[in-house]
Enzyme design. Structure first.
Site, PDB file in Angstrom:
ATOM      1  NE  ARG A   1      -4.000   1.928   2.258  1.00  8.58           N
ATOM      2  CZ  ARG A   1      -4.299   2.665   3.328  1.00  8.58           C
ATOM      3  NH1 ARG A   1      -3.716   2.430   4.478  1.00  8.58           N
ATOM      4  NH2 ARG A   1      -5.193   3.633   3.229  1.00  8.58           N
TER       5      ARG A   1
ATOM      6  CG  HIS B   1      -1.334   5.592  -0.037  1.00  8.80           C
ATOM      7  ND1 HIS B   1      -1.932   6.282   0.976  1.00  8.80           N
ATOM      8  CD2 HIS B   1      -2.239   4.667  -0.433  1.00  8.80           C
ATOM      9  CE1 HIS B   1      -3.152   5.802   1.183  1.00  8.80           C
ATOM     10  NE2 HIS B   1      -3.350   4.808   0.350  1.00  8.80           N
ATOM     11  CG  ASP B   2       6.088   7.096  -3.366  1.00 10.42           C
ATOM     12  OD1 ASP B   2       6.039   8.320  -3.095  1.00 10.42           O
ATOM     13  OD2 ASP B   2       7.079   6.571  -3.902  1.00 10.42           O
TER      14      ASP B   2
ATOM     15  CB  VAL C   1       0.609  11.775  -3.582  1.00  5.98           C
ATOM     16  CG1 VAL C   1       0.568  13.259  -3.213  1.00  5.98           C
ATOM     17  CG2 VAL C   1      -0.612  11.054  -3.042  1.00  5.98           C
TER      18      VAL C   1
ATOM     19  N   GLY D   1       3.618  11.218  -8.222  1.00  6.43           N
ATOM     20  CA  GLY D   1       4.361  10.121  -8.838  1.00  6.43           C
ATOM     21  C   GLY D   1       5.182   9.345  -7.826  1.00  6.43           C
TER      22      GLY D   1
ATOM     23  CG  ASP E   1       7.833  11.884  -5.376  1.00  8.33           C
ATOM     24  OD1 ASP E   1       7.051  11.182  -4.679  1.00  8.33           O
ATOM     25  OD2 ASP E   1       7.815  13.126  -5.347  1.00  8.33           O
TER      26      ASP E   1
ATOM     27  CB  SER F   1       6.443  12.633  -1.953  1.00  8.96           C
ATOM     28  OG  SER F   1       5.436  11.957  -2.671  1.00  8.96           O
TER      29      SER F   1
ATOM     30  CD  GLU G   1       2.800  12.676  -0.666  1.00  9.04           C
ATOM     31  OE1 GLU G   1       2.770  11.436  -0.705  1.00  9.04           O
ATOM     32  OE2 GLU G   1       3.496  13.361  -1.442  1.00  9.04           O
TER      33      GLU G   1
ATOM     34  CG  ASN H   1      -0.899   8.855   3.412  1.00  7.91           C
ATOM     35  OD1 ASN H   1      -1.324   7.947   2.707  1.00  7.91           O
ATOM     36  ND2 ASN H   1       0.101   9.633   3.085  1.00  7.91           N
TER      37      ASN H   1
ATOM     38  CG  HIS I   1      -8.324  -3.537  -1.419  1.00  9.74           C
ATOM     39  ND1 HIS I   1      -9.297  -2.630  -1.747  1.00  9.74           N
ATOM     40  CD2 HIS I   1      -7.232  -2.795  -1.085  1.00  9.74           C
ATOM     41  CE1 HIS I   1      -8.824  -1.392  -1.607  1.00  9.74           C
ATOM     42  NE2 HIS I   1      -7.565  -1.461  -1.213  1.00  9.74           N
ATOM     43  CB  THR I   2      -6.295 -10.502  -2.383  1.00 13.52           C
ATOM     44  OG1 THR I   2      -6.300 -11.852  -1.923  1.00 13.52           O
ATOM     45  CG2 THR I   2      -4.866 -10.163  -2.779  1.00 13.52           C
TER      46      THR I   2
ATOM     47  CB  SER J   1      -7.890 -16.064   2.077  1.00 11.73           C
ATOM     48  OG  SER J   1      -8.337 -15.153   1.104  1.00 11.73           O
TER      49      SER J   1
END
Ligand code: HEM
Ligand SMILES: *[C@@H]1O[C@H](CO)[C@@H](O)[C@H](O)[C@H]1NC(C)=O
Ligand SMILES: *[C@@H]1O[C@H](CO)[C@@H](O)[C@H](O)[C@H]1NC(C)=O
Ligand SMILES: *[C@@H]1O[C@H](CO)[C@@H](O)[C@H](O)[C@H]1NC(C)=O
Ligand SMILES: CC(=O)N[C@H]1CO[C@H](CO)[C@@H](O)[C@@H]1O
Length: 340
Positions: A80, A84-85, A88, A90, A92, A94, A105, A111, A209-210, A263
């Site tokens: 995740r 998220h990186d 926002v 790209g 990078d 951040s 962020e 976050n 999300h598995t 699972s």
């Protein structure tokens, strides 16, 4: 064969006009290829550190393994973090920056539940020990996400490298760029399109999300006050609503539930089976059934012989290239939580 003959003719000074033209075209082609190669060199490439830090990838894999082998559930937050990186500014790095006088962020609402930073820090210091100032935090995020997923028997994918680290991280940008679990299919489509990702990528990447867990707040409204009348989301399976209500009381902000009950530690296709049975946890998961293309994917992916693992690899490689900084843009951070 043709070139050999051409060369021979040249040496013998017997070049025909047609051959001259061909040779000229050939030289132009070489120049075009060189220019293209040059611009590729500005982009990402496999084995980017093979000369500057030949052991980087194996150090990263080994350090990641040290964590995942003891705590396999860390694979979810590490995957995740990379997502998220990338969404926002790209990919990078951040997402890793601490707030300074500006809020970063990291401190944005979507976050607040991010975890796994300690793994990235440990990997970064192991790599810095071998080759100081060479490997970016953004590349580390991409590799750690890939390695963690493959270590829990999920798919593996290619990670071209050479990302550079950004110097900016803003709370407001995280809020503006990260999709909300309350988004409908139109909003999801727009959000992914703004990152160069299509509806197939959306359907495939949500399969992430598995694995993992979620706080009740991310779907609580679907249980208790969906349309402001104390009702549940009619698109959610009633038995599932009842089960979730036992785990999440109204206003609960601390409890966690498994996103793929039964699972949540295994990287499998069960997510799609659940979504197809109206047991997607978030409104955004359920929304996949509201578009012909994403719905068809959900049904395909939940069946035996699903192409999910292969598709996930393709879409992850694509996501890892979103708005990257390369060449001499940005920097190679010394500490992932602060700019140099
Ligand atoms: C429409 C896009 C998405 C939305 C709205 C969304 C939303 C969320 C939310 C609300 C959570 C729960 C966080 C918490 O309360 O702790 C979560 C967890 C998670 N998400 Fe997503 N997500 C999206 C896309 C993705 C993608 C593309 C990936 C990876 C490929 C991903 C991987 C994960 C993982 C692995 C977790 C579990 C984290 C953990 O166990 O700590 N998500 N997501
Ligand atoms: C999705 O949400 C937006 C914003 O709330 C709304 O304008 C739009 O009508 C919704 N679309 C669908 C298909 O529900
Ligand atoms: C449900 O939503 C309505 C409208 O937004 C609000 O007035 C009401 O207080 C909410 N009820 C609960 C229990 O949160
Ligand atoms: C970043 O913030 C975290 C949590 O507040 C803290 O533990 C860490 O030391 C900070 N890192 C740096 C480099 O300032
Ligand atoms: C309120 C809250 O959950 N804050 C968390 C935000 O994220 C940081 C970094 O993971 C946590 O340390 C905070 O507790």
């Amino acid at each position: 064969m043709f070139y050999k003959q051409l060369l021979k003719n040249q040496v013998q000074g017997k070049m025909e006009i047609g051959q001259r033209v061909l040779l000229c075209l050939h030289i132009q082609l070489i120049i075009v290829v060189m220019v293209l190669n040059h611009s590729n060199a500005q982009g990402l490439k496999l084995g980017f550190y093979s000369e500057t830090c030949p052991n980087a990838e194996s150090i990263i894999r080994k350090t990641t393994y040290g964590f995942i082998s003891r705590a396999p559930t860390l694979a979810a937050p590490l995957l995740r973090l990379h997502f998220h990186d990338c969404f926002v500014r790209g990919c990078d790095g951040s997402v890793l920056l601490n707030s300074t006088k500006n809020q970063a962020e990291k401190d944005a609402i979507p976050n607040l539940s991010l975890r796994g930073y300690h793994v990235i820090d440990a990997v970064k210091s192991a790599v810095e020990q071998a080759c100081p100032g060479v490997v970016s935090c953004a590349d580390i995020l991409a590799l750690v996400a890939r390695d963690s997923v493959s270590m829990i028997n999920g798919p593996s994918w290619k990670v071209p490298l050479g990302r550079r680290d950004g110097r900016v991280s803003k709370l407001s940008e995280a809020l503006a760029n990260l999709p909300s679990p309350f988004f409908n299919i139109t909003q999801l489509k727009q959000n992914f399109a703004s990152k160069g990702l299509n509806m197939k990528d959306l359907a495939v990447l949500l399969g992430g999300h598995t694995i993992g867990t979620s706080h009740c707040v991310a779907f609580g409204l679907r249980l208790y006050n969906f349309s402001g009348k104390g009702d549940a989301d009619p698109s959610m399976d009633l038995t599932y609503v009842t089960q979730l209500k036992q785990k999440c009381k109204p206003g609960d902000i601390t409890s966690l539930v498994e996103m793929d009950p039964g699972s949540f530690k295994t990287f499998d296709e069960a997510y799609y089976t659940l979504v197809s049975k109206r047991r997607g946890l978030f409104g955004s998961d359920a929304a996949l059934l509201n578009n012909a293309e994403t719905k068809a994917y959900v049904l395909q992916a939940s069946r035996h012989g699903s192409t999910f693992a292969k598709d996930f690899a393709v879409s992850m490689e694509k996501m890892g290239k979103v708005e990257v900084l390369t060449g001499n843009q940005g920097e190679i951070r010394k500490h992932c939580a602060m700019v140099n």
